[in-house]
Design an enzyme around this catalytic site. Structure first.
Site, PDB file in Angstrom:
ATOM      1  N   ARG A  46       0.839  -1.202   0.000  1.00 20.18           N
ATOM      2  CA  ARG A  46       0.000   0.000   0.000  1.00 20.18           C
ATOM      3  C   ARG A  46       0.876   1.255   0.000  1.00 20.18           C
ATOM      4  O   ARG A  46       0.570   2.251  -0.638  1.00 20.18           O
ATOM      5  CB  ARG A  46      -0.965   0.011   1.202  1.00 20.18           C
ATOM      6  N   TYR A  98     -16.632  16.141 -15.015  1.00 23.09           N
ATOM      7  CA  TYR A  98     -17.103  14.749 -15.095  1.00 23.09           C
ATOM      8  C   TYR A  98     -18.205  14.508 -14.054  1.00 23.09           C
ATOM      9  O   TYR A  98     -18.102  14.981 -12.909  1.00 23.09           O
ATOM     10  CB  TYR A  98     -15.894  13.848 -14.821  1.00 23.09           C
ATOM     11  N   ASP A 170      -8.232  17.948 -14.393  1.00 18.78           N
ATOM     12  CA  ASP A 170      -8.561  16.596 -14.858  1.00 18.78           C
ATOM     13  C   ASP A 170      -8.248  16.585 -16.342  1.00 18.78           C
ATOM     14  O   ASP A 170      -8.973  17.157 -17.152  1.00 18.78           O
ATOM     15  CB  ASP A 170     -10.040  16.308 -14.579  1.00 18.78           C
ATOM     16  N   LYS A 195      -8.796   5.378 -19.209  1.00 12.00           N
ATOM     17  CA  LYS A 195      -9.023   5.894 -20.551  1.00 12.00           C
ATOM     18  C   LYS A 195      -7.730   5.801 -21.380  1.00 12.00           C
ATOM     19  O   LYS A 195      -7.267   4.711 -21.627  1.00 12.00           O
ATOM     20  CB  LYS A 195      -9.575   7.319 -20.459  1.00 12.00           C
TER      21      LYS A 195
HETATM   22  C1  PLP Z   1     -13.718   8.347 -16.541  1.00  8.61           C
HETATM   23  C2  PLP Z   1     -13.408   9.711 -16.056  1.00  8.61           C
HETATM   24  C3  PLP Z   1     -13.187   9.969 -14.699  1.00  8.61           C
HETATM   25  C4  PLP Z   1     -13.333   8.908 -13.628  1.00  8.61           C
HETATM   26  O1  PLP Z   1     -12.398   7.891 -13.780  1.00  8.61           O
HETATM   27  P1  PLP Z   1     -12.684   6.355 -13.333  1.00  8.61           P
HETATM   28  O2  PLP Z   1     -11.434   5.686 -13.752  1.00  8.61           O
HETATM   29  O3  PLP Z   1     -13.914   5.929 -14.067  1.00  8.61           O
HETATM   30  O4  PLP Z   1     -12.911   6.386 -11.870  1.00  8.61           O
HETATM   31  C5  PLP Z   1     -12.859  11.263 -14.317  1.00  8.61           C
HETATM   32  N1  PLP Z   1     -12.768  12.255 -15.231  1.00  8.61           N
HETATM   33  C6  PLP Z   1     -12.983  12.042 -16.542  1.00  8.61           C
HETATM   34  C7  PLP Z   1     -12.863  13.184 -17.492  1.00  8.61           C
HETATM   35  C8  PLP Z   1     -13.312  10.776 -17.004  1.00  8.61           C
HETATM   36  O5  PLP Z   1     -13.539  10.573 -18.309  1.00  8.61           O
END
Ligand code: PLP
Length: 381
Positions: A46, A98, A170, A195
């Protein structure tokens, strides 16, 4: 070293024991200590794991940060930042953030007595108007979802810093190939590694990259205290994903640019939302802060209603009907009934999400095949 060379070599030095060109995956949860009360480089997974550390080192290099932290998901990464806030602190977040981040801020973070204000950051003046002396964090996304809104990261960094707040970005949609927010003044970059970083629809992960060592230590402390770390298998897959990140994102962006240009001329299309088109309101800012392309996400509005868009997204064959994005497989979805279904009709209208809107995540298939798939779906009107 250039970006793509670092993507392959930083963090991926050959295995010192065997000479293996690809490092082994370390699944161990615990590590033998040199003595009681004495600590080696690793002690418990961890707190640190060699496979996770390798991915973190590569990503930190690609974003130009002092360090990176890998998490079990994108939301876990965002949560780690929000968990640093205290009662009485204020957050300003972009109005296009998001949906999961919106839920986290309004249903979890606010329980700790943190106040949240949303602002349309596509005009930095709105951020300046929303920020107060209690603001500790500004949280933005560019491109934003699902209209691909562009926020000027450098302008937001300046406003945040004038008020003593941190800027978190983000950057999931852009990836470090197209935008490196730390170079533009941001303090924290967040990725859903699910992603583009992973890139193959086969893992969940998240990451933070940080500019300043002290902030890195604070976030590391919260990550270790709360525990939502990335597992070794996911870290291995993310390291592998990063090696082809530049090639994938560049190629996918080119395909998206081609499809956006074609869709804009189609008689059944009302409007295309893609920052690479001159008609997009964020095009000029996007040109400054994105290089090598404008991303592989695009939305368009079909002439017609909810039913027409529903039929369209159910008619494509290569574009598979699914939420998520950023992988080699192309995906299609209808925000009104899928990614933004939790918004009520009034909220959707406020955010410019029409019933006829369709969002594409453009993958790595041949552009001709993707275009003919969309063409046959139009034919089914
Ligand atoms: C998918 C996504 C998230 C969240 O990520 P997870 O891996 O699904 O928890 C946050 N911000 C954006 C822009 C995303 O496309």
């Amino acid at each position: 070293m250039q970006f793509r060379t670092r993507a392959i070599h930083v963090g991926n030095e050959k295995c010192p024991e065997t000479g293996a060109v690809v490092r082994p995956v370390h699944f161990a949860s615990t590590f033998v200590q040199p003595g009681a009360g004495e600590w080696g480089e690793f002690d418990y997974s961890r707190s640190g794991n060699p496979t996770r550390q390798a991915f973190e080192a590569t990503l930190a290099s690609l974003e130009g940060g002092c360090g990176a932290l890998a998490f079990a998901s994108g939301m876990a990464a965002t949560h780690c930042v929000m968990a640093m806030l205290c009662s009485g602190d204020h957050v300003v977040a972009g109005s296009d953030i998001y949906g999961g981040t919106y839920r986290l801020l309004h249903k979890v973070t606010d329980r700790a007595g943190v106040e949240v204000t949303l602002a349309d950051t596509t005009d930095p003046k709105n951020l300046a108007a929303a920020i107060t002396s209690a603001t500790k964090l500004v949280w933005i996304e560019s491109p934003g979802n699902p209209r691909m809104t562009i926020t000027d990261i450098a302008a937001c960094a300046e406003i945040a810093h004038e008020h003593g707040a941190l800027l978190g970005v983000d950057s999931t949609f852009a990836s470090p190939v197209l935008t490196r927010p730390l170079e533009l003044g941001a303090d924290i970059v967040m990725h859903s590694a699910t992603k583009y970083l992973g890139g193959h629809s086969d893992l969940m992960g998240g990451a933070l990259v940080v500019r300043d060592q002290q902030l890195f230590e604070e976030l590391y402390f919260v990550q270790n205290a709360t525990g939502a770390i990335m597992g070794p298998m996911e870290a291995f897959l993310c390291s592998r994903g990063l090696k082809t990140l530049e090639l994938r994102v560049r190629e996918q962006s080119q395909t998206a640019q081609h499809l956006a240009t074609w869709l804009a001329t189609h008689k059944n299309v009302e409007k295309v939302l893609y920052p690479g088109l001159e008609s997009h309101p964020g095009h000029e800012v996007a040109k400054q802060q994105m290089d090598d392309g404008f991303g592989a996400m695009l939305s368009f509005e079909l002439k017609g209603n909810y039913a027409a868009a529903k039929k369209f997204v159910e008619s494509t064959e290569l574009f598979q009907l699914a939420v998520s994005l950023g992988a080699v497989e192309s995906l299609i979805e209808q925000p009104a009934s899928m990614s933004h279904a939790s918004y009520d009709a009034a909220d959707r209208a406020k955010h410019g999400i029409s019933d006829g809107m369709i969002r594409l995540s453009v993958g790595l298939e041949a552009v001709e095949d993707l275009q003919s798939d969309l063409a046959q779906a139009f034919g089914k009107d």
